[in-house]
Structures are given as structure tokens and as C-alpha cells.
Design an enzyme around this catalytic site. Structure first.
Site, mmCIF file in Angstrom:
data_model
loop_
_atom_site.group_PDB
_atom_site.id
_atom_site.type_symbol
_atom_site.label_atom_id
_atom_site.label_comp_id
_atom_site.label_asym_id
_atom_site.label_seq_id
_atom_site.Cartn_x
_atom_site.Cartn_y
_atom_site.Cartn_z
ATOM 1 N N ARG A 70 0.856 -1.183 0.000
ATOM 2 C CA ARG A 70 0.000 0.000 0.000
ATOM 3 C C ARG A 70 0.893 1.234 0.000
ATOM 4 N NH1 ARG A 70 -1.912 -3.623 3.856
ATOM 5 N NH2 ARG A 70 -4.025 -4.441 3.498
ATOM 6 N N LYS A 115 -1.360 -3.218 8.211
ATOM 7 C CA LYS A 115 -2.424 -2.860 9.145
ATOM 8 C C LYS A 115 -2.261 -3.636 10.448
ATOM 9 C CE LYS A 115 -5.866 -1.642 5.634
ATOM 10 N NZ LYS A 115 -7.224 -1.919 5.098
ATOM 11 N N HIS A 154 -3.457 2.392 -5.523
ATOM 12 C CA HIS A 154 -3.919 1.017 -5.372
ATOM 13 C C HIS A 154 -3.871 0.246 -6.693
ATOM 14 C CE1 HIS A 154 -4.873 -0.143 -1.377
ATOM 15 N NE2 HIS A 154 -5.837 -0.966 -1.728
ATOM 16 N N ARG A 196 -1.083 -2.145 -6.464
ATOM 17 C CA ARG A 196 -1.391 -3.302 -5.623
ATOM 18 C C ARG A 196 -2.298 -4.286 -6.359
ATOM 19 N NH1 ARG A 196 -1.129 -4.760 -0.231
ATOM 20 N NH2 ARG A 196 -3.003 -5.583 0.769
ATOM 21 N N HIS A 254 -3.200 -9.857 3.530
ATOM 22 C CA HIS A 254 -4.620 -9.996 3.834
ATOM 23 C C HIS A 254 -4.821 -10.952 5.000
ATOM 24 C CE1 HIS A 254 -5.937 -8.784 -0.524
ATOM 25 N NE2 HIS A 254 -5.751 -7.746 0.266
ATOM 26 N N TYR A 260 -9.476 -11.355 -6.575
ATOM 27 C CA TYR A 260 -8.580 -11.212 -7.720
ATOM 28 C C TYR A 260 -8.695 -12.398 -8.672
ATOM 29 C CZ TYR A 260 -6.412 -7.384 -5.175
ATOM 30 O OH TYR A 260 -6.192 -6.205 -4.525
#
Length: 330
Positions: free
Chosen positions: A166, A202, A274, A277, A300, A309
Site C-alpha cells: 500500500r 495494518k 492502489h 497493488r 490480507h 482477484y
């Protein structure tokens, strides 16, 4: 417990326990402020529907928060006179409020969590937008030259595409985060010269992502010939990517680098941070990578997030089949 005080306690809690970034905390704060402003205009009612506080006003006691309040907030967001919010925006704001209500219940301010059974409107599935390998090469190749800014911008674009990071993760990197597997435990000798990046995502979770030869060459050129120039203009910082004044490159400045490169490449598709990504994940899957490997590389928490995806690549396969097979269409 007054609403405003409870909100501040909640924000401190999630900042410490979940390691959220200042940007994410600001989003939580804005969402809860919107909820507080709205609920201050509503009749205060308890879970049975009876009037509780004798009229509208600020929610002074979080213990009065009811499921009807959260459900009403969702309805308000989807029917606002100034324009309804998109389902994804509603879901994000409800997530912030549900996090707060769960915290309030956990602290004992509420007997039950009123948000546990409140669901946001179903959002339409939106496939990630990726660009082709050819367009990605044009985009990165649009940055040429040997001055410090060009070397930095090329390194940034190469690293984004090579790692799927990111934009906030990329500008948050430090010089020491670009390393080799020799600095990672339990690797065999023949793998120690493989370049990797230690990415902090994150929740302050770290992951190790390989850095391809093109990206490593661009980063090395930047570190040797450009970063010292920027560093001399500011105070000492471990940041990998530096701005013109020697401080850590901001997310906004990195976004402008991408926008300028896309304009020079004259790409028809819209390009955002993004996009790198999405393209990273899509191109890996098209190349035969396992979805769980891509999940780890992207950071993730759930493979379900990564599996979207696979729909992108399936869509591409369908288009190729219908175009190329002589009996695909009548």
C-alpha cells in the site's frame, strides 16, 4: 458515561491495542463524530421504544445506546436529504460505530452490544482495477533520468509494483527494511542473497516480501546517488523515501509521483496508488501463483479478500476464450 468521553476512551484503546495508523484513527474519529451529531438530533429511546430522556439532545449516557439508534443511523446514511452515501461508505461508518458499541459493552457501560445484529446494506461487488503488464511497463518506464527526483520516483514505482505494498506502507519504510533473506531467520545459505522488504501493514503486522531485480536495482541507485542529496537537506531520519526537504516522503507526494507518471505514459485507464497493488496481485495470479501465496504477500488477514482477484483473472480468461476460440460464439 458521557458519549464524548466514551469515544475518547475507545480511540485510545484501539490506538494501543490494534496499532492503528493516525490516518485510520482520524477516520474512526470522523465517523463517530458524525454518529454523535446525528444521534443528538434524535428522540432518545430505549430498546423497548419508550421515550427515555424527554426529547432530543446529545446522548449524555452511553448506557442509553440502543440497537434502534444504530439501525436508524444506517437508514439516515442511505436516505440523507443531501444525498445518500454509497453502500461501501455506509459499511465503513457502521463498522466504526459497531466497534465503539462493542467496546462500550465490554467496558460494562451497556448490558449488551446493540451493534452486534445491525448489518450494513449489501454493497455491489466491485472488481479491482488492474492494468496490463505492458501498461505497467510504460508507466514505470515513463520515469527516466539521473537526477535525484527521477531516481527516487523510479525506485518508488518499481518497489510498489514489485511488492504490492500500500502507498502508506511504502512511504513508511525505513532504509533497514530493504534487506536480504540473510537477515531473516531459518533460511538456507543459497537464499541469503535474495532481496526482500520488511513491510509493516495494518495492525502493525509485518510481512516479508521479495524484491525483484528491477526494483532492487532502482532502489540501490536511489540509495547511492539520490537519497544522500535529500538527506543533506534535513535532519537525520531512517525513512527510505525522502522529500525535497529531507523529511519522509508523504502519502500525498507519493500519489502525485504516480499521477505524473501516468500522465507522461498517456494511459487510458485511471491510475491510483492502489492500481499498483491490484496489478501486482492480478499479474501474479495470471502467472500461476497460488492464491494463498498472494494472500501472504498482500498481507490480507483472510483469503476471501484475496480471492476477488481470481474473478479478475477468470474474467480475462473468458474474454480471451471468446475472442480466440473459433466456436466460442455463434
Amino acid at each position: 458515561m458521557p458519549f464524548e468521553r466514551a469515544v475518547q476512551d475507545h480511540l485510545r484503546h484501539i490506538a494501543i491495542e490494534r496499532g492503528l495508523s493516525p490516518h485510520t484513527l482520524s477516520a474512526y474519529r470522523r465517523d463517530l463524530a458524525t454518529f454523535g451529531e446525528w444521534i443528538g438530533t434524535q428522540p432518545v429511546v430505549d430498546s423497548s421504544g419508550a421515550d427515555r430522556a424527554g426529547g432530543a439532545g446529545v446522548l449524555e449516557d452511553v448506557g442509553r445506546l440502543a440497537r434502534a439508534d444504530l439501525a436508524g443511523f444506517v437508514q439516515y446514511l442511505t436516505t440523507r436529504p443531501e444525498g445518500p452515501l454509497a453502500p461501501r461508505s455506509v459499511a465503513r461508518m457502521l463498522s466504526s460505530v459497531r466497534s465503539f458499541s462493542a467496546f462500550a459493552a465490554g467496558e460494562g457501560w451497556l448490558p449488551l452490544d446493540p451493534g452486534a445484529s445491525v448489518r450494513p446494506p449489501k454493497a455491489p461487488m466491485r472488481l479491482p482495477k488492474a492494468i496490463s503488464v505492458h501498461d505497467m511497463e510504460r508507466l514505470i518506464g515513463s520515469v527516466v533520468g539521473d537526477d535525484p527526483v527521477q531516481l527516487r520516483d523510479r525506485a518508488l514505482l518499481e518497489l510498489l509494483y514489485a511488492t504490492g505494498a500500500r502507498i502508506s506502507e511504502a512511504v513508511g519504510l525505513s532504509v533497514d527494511d530493504v534487506t536480504t533473506l540473510a537477515d531473516v531467520d531459518e533460511v538456507s545459505d543459497e537464499d541469503t542473497d535474495v532481496s526482500v522488504v520488511r513491510v509493516t501493514g495494518k495492525g502493525n503486522k509485518q510481512r516479508i516480501v521479495p524484491l525483484g531485480s528491477y526494483a532492487r536495482a532502482a532502489v540501490d541507485a536511489y540509495l547511492v546517488r539520490a537519497r544522500p542529496v535529500f538527506a543533506a537537506r534535513g535532519t537525520a531520519t531512517p525513512a527510505l523515501f525522502l522529500g525535497a526537504r529531507g523529511a519522509r516522503l508523504s502519502r500525498q507526494s507519493a500519489w502525485l509521483v504516480i499521477q505524473a507518471a501516468a500522465e507522461r505514459a498517456e494511459l487510458a485507464a485511471h491510475v491510483s496508488p492502489h492500481t499498483f497493488r491490484h496489478s501486482f496481485a492480478t499479474h501474479l495470479l495470471e502467472g500461476g501463483a497460488d492464491v494463498r501465496v498472494v494472500q501472504e504477500l498482500l498481507g490480507h488477514a483472510s483469503v476471501a479478500t484475496t480471492q476477488i482477484y481470481t474473478l479478475v483473472t477468470a474474467d480475462m480468461l473468458r474474454d480471451v476464450y471468446q475472442t480466440a476460440h473459433p466456436r466460442a460464439r455463434r
